[in-house]
Design an enzyme around this catalytic site. Structure first.
Site, short mmCIF file in Angstrom:
data_model
loop_
_atom_site.label_atom_id
_atom_site.label_comp_id
_atom_site.label_asym_id
_atom_site.label_seq_id
_atom_site.Cartn_x
_atom_site.Cartn_y
_atom_site.Cartn_z
N ARG A 39 16.49 22.41 -13.17
CA ARG A 39 16.73 21.23 -12.86
C ARG A 39 16.79 20.92 -12.61
O ARG A 39 16.60 19.07 -11.92
CB ARG A 39 18.16 20.85 -13.45
CG ARG A 39 19.01 21.74 -14.78
CD ARG A 39 18.46 20.89 -16.11
NE ARG A 39 17.06 21.29 -16.94
CZ ARG A 39 16.29 20.69 -17.33
NH1 ARG A 39 16.31 19.82 -17.20
NH2 ARG A 39 14.99 20.48 -18.05
N HIS A 69 7.86 29.84 -9.33
CA HIS A 69 7.78 29.05 -10.86
C HIS A 69 8.60 27.68 -9.96
O HIS A 69 9.81 27.82 -9.59
CB HIS A 69 7.84 29.78 -12.02
CG HIS A 69 7.37 28.44 -13.31
ND1 HIS A 69 7.45 27.33 -13.40
CD2 HIS A 69 7.12 28.54 -14.24
CE1 HIS A 69 7.31 26.64 -13.67
NE2 HIS A 69 6.51 27.53 -14.81
N TYR A 72 10.83 22.99 -13.67
CA TYR A 72 9.94 21.66 -14.76
C TYR A 72 10.53 20.35 -14.42
O TYR A 72 9.57 19.05 -15.18
CB TYR A 72 10.70 22.68 -16.00
CG TYR A 72 10.55 23.62 -16.56
CD1 TYR A 72 9.80 24.41 -16.74
CD2 TYR A 72 11.64 24.36 -17.62
CE1 TYR A 72 9.29 25.93 -16.79
CE2 TYR A 72 11.20 25.94 -17.36
CZ TYR A 72 10.27 26.37 -17.38
OH TYR A 72 10.30 27.36 -17.89
N HIS A 109 4.00 23.32 -13.07
CA HIS A 109 3.30 22.48 -13.89
C HIS A 109 2.70 21.54 -13.24
O HIS A 109 2.78 19.86 -13.41
CB HIS A 109 4.53 22.05 -14.53
CG HIS A 109 4.89 23.62 -16.02
ND1 HIS A 109 6.03 23.40 -17.02
CD2 HIS A 109 4.49 24.61 -15.63
CE1 HIS A 109 5.98 24.46 -17.36
NE2 HIS A 109 5.32 25.37 -16.59
N GLU A 144 -0.55 25.58 -13.75
CA GLU A 144 -0.51 26.02 -14.77
C GLU A 144 -0.89 25.44 -15.99
O GLU A 144 -1.54 24.33 -16.13
CB GLU A 144 0.86 26.06 -15.44
CG GLU A 144 1.28 27.72 -16.86
CD GLU A 144 2.79 27.38 -17.08
OE1 GLU A 144 3.33 27.37 -16.11
OE2 GLU A 144 3.08 28.18 -18.02
N ASP A 178 -0.91 30.44 -19.21
CA ASP A 178 -0.68 31.08 -20.14
C ASP A 178 -0.93 31.79 -21.37
O ASP A 178 -1.45 30.45 -21.99
CB ASP A 178 0.84 29.92 -20.17
CG ASP A 178 1.68 30.14 -21.10
OD1 ASP A 178 1.97 30.66 -22.22
OD2 ASP A 178 3.18 30.21 -20.44
N HIS A 181 0.45 28.95 -24.10
CA HIS A 181 -0.21 27.44 -23.80
C HIS A 181 -1.80 27.28 -24.34
O HIS A 181 -1.75 26.28 -25.17
CB HIS A 181 0.19 27.49 -22.53
CG HIS A 181 1.73 27.05 -21.91
ND1 HIS A 181 1.64 26.27 -20.75
CD2 HIS A 181 2.80 27.08 -22.72
CE1 HIS A 181 3.17 26.91 -20.52
NE2 HIS A 181 3.91 26.93 -22.15
N HIS A 213 0.58 34.29 -18.01
CA HIS A 213 1.74 34.34 -18.22
C HIS A 213 1.50 35.24 -19.56
O HIS A 213 1.40 34.20 -20.22
CB HIS A 213 2.79 33.62 -18.53
CG HIS A 213 2.93 32.19 -17.13
ND1 HIS A 213 3.90 31.46 -17.51
CD2 HIS A 213 3.13 32.61 -16.29
CE1 HIS A 213 4.41 30.88 -16.10
NE2 HIS A 213 3.59 32.08 -14.93
N ASP A 226 3.87 24.68 -27.88
CA ASP A 226 4.42 25.36 -25.97
C ASP A 226 5.98 25.76 -26.68
O ASP A 226 7.19 25.68 -26.53
CB ASP A 226 5.19 24.74 -24.99
CG ASP A 226 5.39 25.64 -24.19
OD1 ASP A 226 5.89 26.08 -24.73
OD2 ASP A 226 5.28 24.30 -23.32
N HIS A 228 7.28 29.38 -27.16
CA HIS A 228 6.55 30.55 -26.88
C HIS A 228 7.98 31.73 -27.76
O HIS A 228 9.48 31.65 -28.36
CB HIS A 228 7.99 31.29 -25.50
CG HIS A 228 7.23 30.21 -24.14
ND1 HIS A 228 7.04 31.01 -22.91
CD2 HIS A 228 6.63 29.75 -23.90
CE1 HIS A 228 6.92 29.89 -22.60
NE2 HIS A 228 5.89 29.26 -22.85
N GLU A 258 7.48 35.63 -20.24
CA GLU A 258 8.50 33.95 -20.67
C GLU A 258 9.14 34.48 -21.42
O GLU A 258 9.30 32.95 -22.11
CB GLU A 258 8.32 33.02 -20.01
CG GLU A 258 7.25 32.99 -18.30
CD GLU A 258 6.35 31.11 -18.32
OE1 GLU A 258 5.47 31.14 -18.85
OE2 GLU A 258 6.63 30.96 -17.44
ZN ZN Z 1 5.74 27.29 -22.14
FE FE Z 2 3.97 29.43 -19.18
FE FE Z 3 5.75 27.45 -16.68
#
Ligand code: ZN
Ligand code: FE
Ligand code: FE
Length: 284
Positions: A39, A69, A72, A109, A144, A178, A181, A213, A226, A228, A258
């Site tokens: 977060r 990573h 987000y 990202h 990414e 990814d 993605h 990824h 998006d 997964h 992921e």
């Molecule tokens: Zn994703």
């Molecule tokens: Fe990813």
């Molecule tokens: Fe990512």
């Protein structure tokens, strides 16, 4: 053949040494972790003794390079200046901390331009990276490839190439591809992985590709969703992943799962499955 660098996203909640031990327990030879709470809150101080145990396990088992990573919540091209400022400061702090574990990768990202338009988004991302990247740093920063959900920047190889072009110390930049993605963005890796890699090479240059990824997708090609899925259970399917783990141009790159799993056993199974896919091709 070269051993596959395979792993998944692991938790730092019990410390770095425990995270490396988790990697060993599931047969991982690379892995990803959040540089701080996903977060985006405060980062915990790195503990020297914990790091010693971490390095000992990585060295002893030949694990790495790792793919850290960024949370987000970072958005280098938000329409809110305070959000942009937070992302820049947090990324700089993350990269300073990563100097304690030199030689790994840091993936993020690119951002969401929130109605400012992709040109302004790219301008802000470049401005941010020019502030954050420090010549001589020993971590390579990876953009990414994004699915193109909402106003995400990085939905095409062209957008990523424009970001790289706008960064002064571009020798510190690479790309993390990814699989979910890129398929959601409309690149058909199911029918033509090599064609997509050719396109990547033409637009960005394959030397920039530093990590993958591995995720199946819940949605069809070009859906910009998006979501997964577990390997082999989505629209990409097992054969796509066989093609990925046996592709000579992807050999040696860290590949990080992921996928939605309930615990470490699920990833242990997927890592084993991918190794089987890689060796069966060899035998045939
Ligand atoms: Zn994703
Ligand atoms: Fe990813
Ligand atoms: Fe990512």
């Amino acid at each position: 053949m070269k051993d596959l660098l395979l792993g998944c996203h692991l938790s730092t909640s019990n410390g770095y040494a425990a995270m490396a031990a988790d990697a060993v327990s599931i047969g991982a030879t690379t892995f990803a972790f959040f540089t701080r709470n996903p977060r985006g809150g405060n980062a915990r101080e790195l503990d020297a003794q914990d790091l010693e145990g971490f390095f000992a396990t990585l060295d002893g088992h030949g694990i790495g390079p790792l793919v850290a990573h960024a949370p987000y919540t970072y958005n280098l091209c938000s329409s809110k200046p305070e959000t942009v400022e937070f992302a820049r400061r947090a990324m700089r702090e993350d990269l300073e901390r990563m100097e304690r574990m030199p030689g790994h990768l840091y993936n993020f990202h690119p951002g969401a331009h929130v109605k400012q338009g992709v040109d302004e988004g790219i301008r802000l991302i470049c401005e941010g990276l020019n502030e954050v990247l420090v010549p001589g740093q020993r971590t390579t920063v990876l953009l990414e490839t994004m699915a193109g959900k909402g106003t995400e920047v990085g939905r095409s190889f062209e957008e990523l190439a424009r970001i790289i072009e706008g960064v002064e110390h571009d020798e510190l930049l690479g790309v993390c591809l990814d699989t979910c993605h890129v398929a959601d963005a409309g690149y058909d890796i199911v029918r033509d992985l090599d064609g997509v890699l050719d396109e990547f090479d033409r637009v960005i240059g394959l030397a920039r590709l530093r990590a993958l990824h591995l995720n199946d997708s819940k949605n069809p090609l070009g859906s910009h969703k998006d979501r997964h899925e577990r390997i082999g259970e989505g629209t990409l399917g097992l054969e796509t992943f066989r093609a990925v783990v046996t592709n000579a141009r992807l050999a040696g790159l860290p590949m990080v799962l992921e996928t939605p799993q309930d615990g470490l056993e699920g990833w242990a199974r997927e890592i084993a499955l991918l190794r089987t896919l890689a060796t069966r091709e060899d035998a045939s």
